[in-house]
Write an enzyme that holds these catalytic residues in place. Structure first.
Site, mmCIF file in Angstrom:
data_model
loop_
_atom_site.group_PDB
_atom_site.id
_atom_site.type_symbol
_atom_site.label_atom_id
_atom_site.label_comp_id
_atom_site.label_asym_id
_atom_site.label_seq_id
_atom_site.Cartn_x
_atom_site.Cartn_y
_atom_site.Cartn_z
ATOM 1 N N GLY A 1 0.785 -1.230 0.000
ATOM 2 C CA GLY A 1 0.000 0.000 0.000
ATOM 3 C C GLY A 1 0.818 1.281 0.000
ATOM 4 O O GLY A 1 0.251 2.358 -0.166
ATOM 5 N N THR B 1 -1.688 -4.685 -7.667
ATOM 6 C CA THR B 1 -2.388 -3.413 -7.892
ATOM 7 C C THR B 1 -1.437 -2.235 -7.758
ATOM 8 O O THR B 1 -1.856 -1.106 -7.947
ATOM 9 C CB THR B 1 -3.522 -3.235 -6.862
ATOM 10 O OG1 THR B 1 -2.954 -3.322 -5.554
ATOM 11 C CG2 THR B 1 -4.598 -4.282 -7.017
ATOM 12 N N THR C 1 8.506 -6.031 -5.540
ATOM 13 C CA THR C 1 9.947 -6.242 -5.374
ATOM 14 C C THR C 1 10.505 -7.035 -6.550
ATOM 15 O O THR C 1 11.597 -6.739 -7.047
ATOM 16 C CB THR C 1 10.216 -6.965 -4.039
ATOM 17 O OG1 THR C 1 9.872 -6.082 -2.966
ATOM 18 C CG2 THR C 1 11.684 -7.349 -3.898
ATOM 19 N N ASP D 1 -9.459 -6.479 0.699
ATOM 20 C CA ASP D 1 -8.219 -6.984 1.290
ATOM 21 C C ASP D 1 -8.438 -6.941 2.793
ATOM 22 O O ASP D 1 -7.895 -6.105 3.494
ATOM 23 C CB ASP D 1 -7.061 -6.074 0.856
ATOM 24 C CG ASP D 1 -5.700 -6.721 1.099
ATOM 25 O OD1 ASP D 1 -5.666 -7.889 1.524
ATOM 26 O OD2 ASP D 1 -4.687 -6.050 0.862
#
Lengths: 520, 520
Positions: A181, A211, A216, A269
């Site tokens: 986020g 999203t 990473t 979520d």
């Protein structure tokens, strides 16, 4: 006709993990058996059985009347050649649908219910509609902590599980994970080389962006190969103690990937799903000691300290039952971390920090050191509170950079460095003022619209952060892109809100995340 | 590329009320804008805008890289010719998604929230996944009675509404409706001619079967045309006072049809959704006085008297607020009504009752008279309790048959009567005993598997009912079909359970539906 047997046809539609079966409206099987659109059907071929959803087609180019079309996902799962005969019939609902209905009706599910549901999900026996029903019925406060525990266990049990102790005779396997986020929050690429340089084993598997503008794995891929078979990962971990690979090549918690394919478009979520998703993936990947980054802020996933504490306790409860050592750290999620948002720009930030470049973003450096320190404190020979200092020494001495270069070389270094997107525009301050808000969601959206993560060099490069004072016309950030159309979309989006709020210095929101006395 | 404009291609896939947009993986728009599978996209062409779900394809035969494919539903809604240019871009979520998320999180929704959601659903702006989320989040006890009221109002407001008073200067418009779940329960085709013969106006719109082996529209279609434009319906109602048409030609409560497309495969039919669905359709169809049939039984939709009472109160609350006169009647739902299950077999039963044939199934006759009597008691000139007798007189005198023939002729009589399916098999009693259970769900499933309702003559013909005594080897029912494959499926299904339970006479379940003193 006597037998519902038809030759297989491969239909090149990416149904995103849903098994879709295509039959022509004039197919005798459709006519005779009274199949309806969206009915569940069972297909048998090649000694395998598959449950799918029926789509009725009217176009011979997609599927002629006497063939049985399979979507890419269904074709792959059945593993039979085109033209081979397959048997099709009406399917009973998957066995666990009764448990799903009880959950929808508000019942508490038992361990065996959740195992049955997760098994059916992992075997692709649920339609998108049924997956959505499960995600909503287990949303929010609908799962108690034991249900979350059993869901997590079931998700681990349905996939592969890496046993590093057996594979390479290792001790603790450490890892660091963020619930997500926060754009630019690329601390893993700093924590892994630091803790590996300290001698701990950290063979990290990461996701690609779902999203967000960069995962990473997407960012590491700017520098090195990340699609590594498990054997390569083992060799690299043995040689360097670290690894930064994409987790998708191992079949870890496959039900999680399928659930995410519905959670993502729904934008759901919930705490229970988040805990089961993260902990199942980590435990399946063989992690024994995990530092978890829980950012809190007005535009973060977790928006209040009380919600963060609740989530932390849920993670801790499930981790303890599954014998995972967990250190959950609540962090500052008021704004993006570092300057770059997008794979190339974030990789640049990471390498600047590793190189002790004076231009390096200090917030990214500080956060990475703090988290690396917490990982290092899993080492029984390190005194509580000493981790941060040890991490800083490793970084300042250049050992972290050397370790990162060793990892990159071991994974396979990219031939030439990728550059930020060649076209772009700057977004400027409309007035004098102090930055009192930087919207994580808005800036992530702008970076994605500009092309990230698919276009590696696309994204946003921040010039100012919270609390800084700007003059009217001063650039706030630059949007990078590769394609005109992307840039145009991004420009329209910025026009509807650039993500920055200006105000008076006293309006800068207080960081409510850090606990008093926390070493930073 | 500079503009995301592509020529339209029609892709012949029936997506069952979902707008699906197909783009090739190598399409520059997909590449550039980073569109993901299942993303929401906005398509503009022909002065219209459409929100759809993106499916990525790899097959040029479905959609070449430089075209914009539209599913049948999307193509129809956009109303633009193939080859015409369309603009595609990433879509914002529909405005009401925020309210959907609040409902998922457990909030109570306000009137304006439900109107916004229903408007977006009716405009096909929700994906299947979002529809499933709404259906689950509003399931069971999740909607209070005012939310059900507002949902019903919103569903009425988004479609057409027939005003019979204005159209043909009528007084009360009466109707009779069943919540469903009981095979063979074809009382509407008896109630309509009886009450029309009494002089009441009953221009009934019915549905085709969704999950059952026959809807009233399917069964009426065996005898007459049912796809009637509204003007034809008005003429017929003026001439005969009755009508038995398919409701799908009028655009009544379109959101309901879309929600049903998800409720059906999920098998969810919760009280709030049922009330909103039925009452919105009836009020939109201009009904002012409604008798509602609520069957209760161990394999009916409603399984206990207390659940039936709760459902009845919810219907009554919403109906009263919407000024619909409602008489909800709890009936015996322990077993199928009549003998036939399937369009042709049910039409035969109806015509036998109308003709006062001694072979006519008495349970169907009695139930139809009871319900017709309740409708007739809406007539202010009829004393309470006299309705049943008036209905019986109309039926016994042949006036109901004459009225039915007038309605059939007005709608367009079928040239030749359809026959039950020519192939079939009998299911016999495995032992001596009394019939103590007849499973509504199982027999409906067997009838559907044999081909009903698509194959009009397919279905089940019952020879014995609850409480009757049979000898080993005595036929319980006959399965009719038209195609060998259907018959084979039905035979397999019967092999896993024939729907009949035999036992001792004292084990026959008591009818718990009828209220004491109720005229029957």
């Amino acid at each position: 006709m006597s037998e519902p047997i038809l030759p297989i046809r491969r239909v090149g539609i990416d149904t995103w993990r849903e098994n879709v079966v295509f039959l022509h409206r004039d197919c005798p099987v459709v006519r005779a058996a009274g199949f309806q659109a969206l009915a569940k059907v069972r297909v048998q071929a090649n000694g395998k059985t598959l449950i799918g959803v029926l789509n009725v087609v009217d176009d011979d180019a997609i599927c002629p009347p006497c063939e049985l079309g399979l979507s890419e996902e269904a074709f792959r799962r059945l593993g039979a050649e085109p033209g081979r005969p397959a048997r099709i019939e009406q399917a009973e609902p998957p066995p666990s649908i009764a448990a799903l209905h009880r959950k929808i009706a508000g019942d508490r599910l038992e361990e065996h219910d959740l195992h049955a549901i997760v098994q059916d999900i992992a075997a692709a026996r649920y339609s998108k509609i049924e997956l959505a029903a499960f995600v909503v019925a287990t949303n929010q406060f609908e799962l108690d902590r034991d249900e979350v525990l059993h869901l997590t266990e079931a998700m681990i049990a349905t996939g592969q599980r890496i046993d590093w102790q057996r594979e390479i005779g290792a001790g603790p396997i450490v890892d660091k994970h963020c619930i997500g986020g926060i754009p630019g929050n690329r601390t893993s690429m700093l924590v892994v080389p630091i803790v590996a340089a300290h001698g701990m084993l950290c063979p990290k598997t990461s996701s690609r962006a779902i999203t967000s503008p960069a995962g990473t794995a997407d960012t590491m891929e700017v520098l090195a190969e990340v699609e590594l078979p498990l054997d390569r990962m083992k060799d690299i971990a043995r040689a360097t103690h670290g690894c930064l690979a994409w987790g998708g090549t191992a079949d870890l918690s496959p039900a999680d990937d399928i659930l995410i394919s519905v959670e993502r478009p729904l934008g759901i979520d919930s705490p229970g799903q988040m805990v089961a998703s993260i902990l199942s993936k980590k435990i399946a990947a063989g992690v024994t000691h995990l530092v978890l980054d829980l950012p809190v802020g007005p535009t973060a996933k977790v928006r209040s300290m009380s919600a963060a504490q609740r989530l932390k306790r849920l993670f801790e409860y499930v981790a303890a039952r599954l014998r995972l050592e967990l250190d959950a750290v609540i962090t500052d999620g008021r704004q993006p971390i570092g300057r770059g948002i997008g794979p190339v720009l974030e990789a640049r930030d990471v390498m600047q920090v590793l190189a002790n470049d004076p231009q390096a973003p200090q917030d990214l450096r500080q956060k990475a050191l703090r988290l690396a320190g917490r990982v290092i404190e899993f080492d029984p020979d390190v005194r509580g509170g000493d981790g941060y200092r040890i991490a800083r020494d490793i970084l300042d001495s250049g050992r972290a950079l050397a370790k990162m270069n060793a990892i990159i070389d071991a994974q396979g270094r990219r031939a030439e460095p990728q550059q930020p997107g060649a076209i772009g525009f700057e977004v400027t301050a409309p007035a004098d003022g102090t930055v009192i808000g930087v919207d994580n969601l808005r800036l992530a959206r702008i970076a994605r619209t500009s092309g990230a993560p698919q276009v590696r060099g696309a994204g946003v490069d921040l010039f100012v952060k919270l609390g800084e004072t700007v003059r009217a016309g001063q650039p706030l950030y630059r949007v990078h892109a590769q394609f005109d159309a992307d840039l145009e979309f991004a420009r329209q989006l910025v026009g509807r809100g650039n993500g920055f709020t200006l105000g008076a210095p006293e309006q800068v929101p207080r960081e409510f995340a850090s606990a008093p006395g926390d070493v930073r």
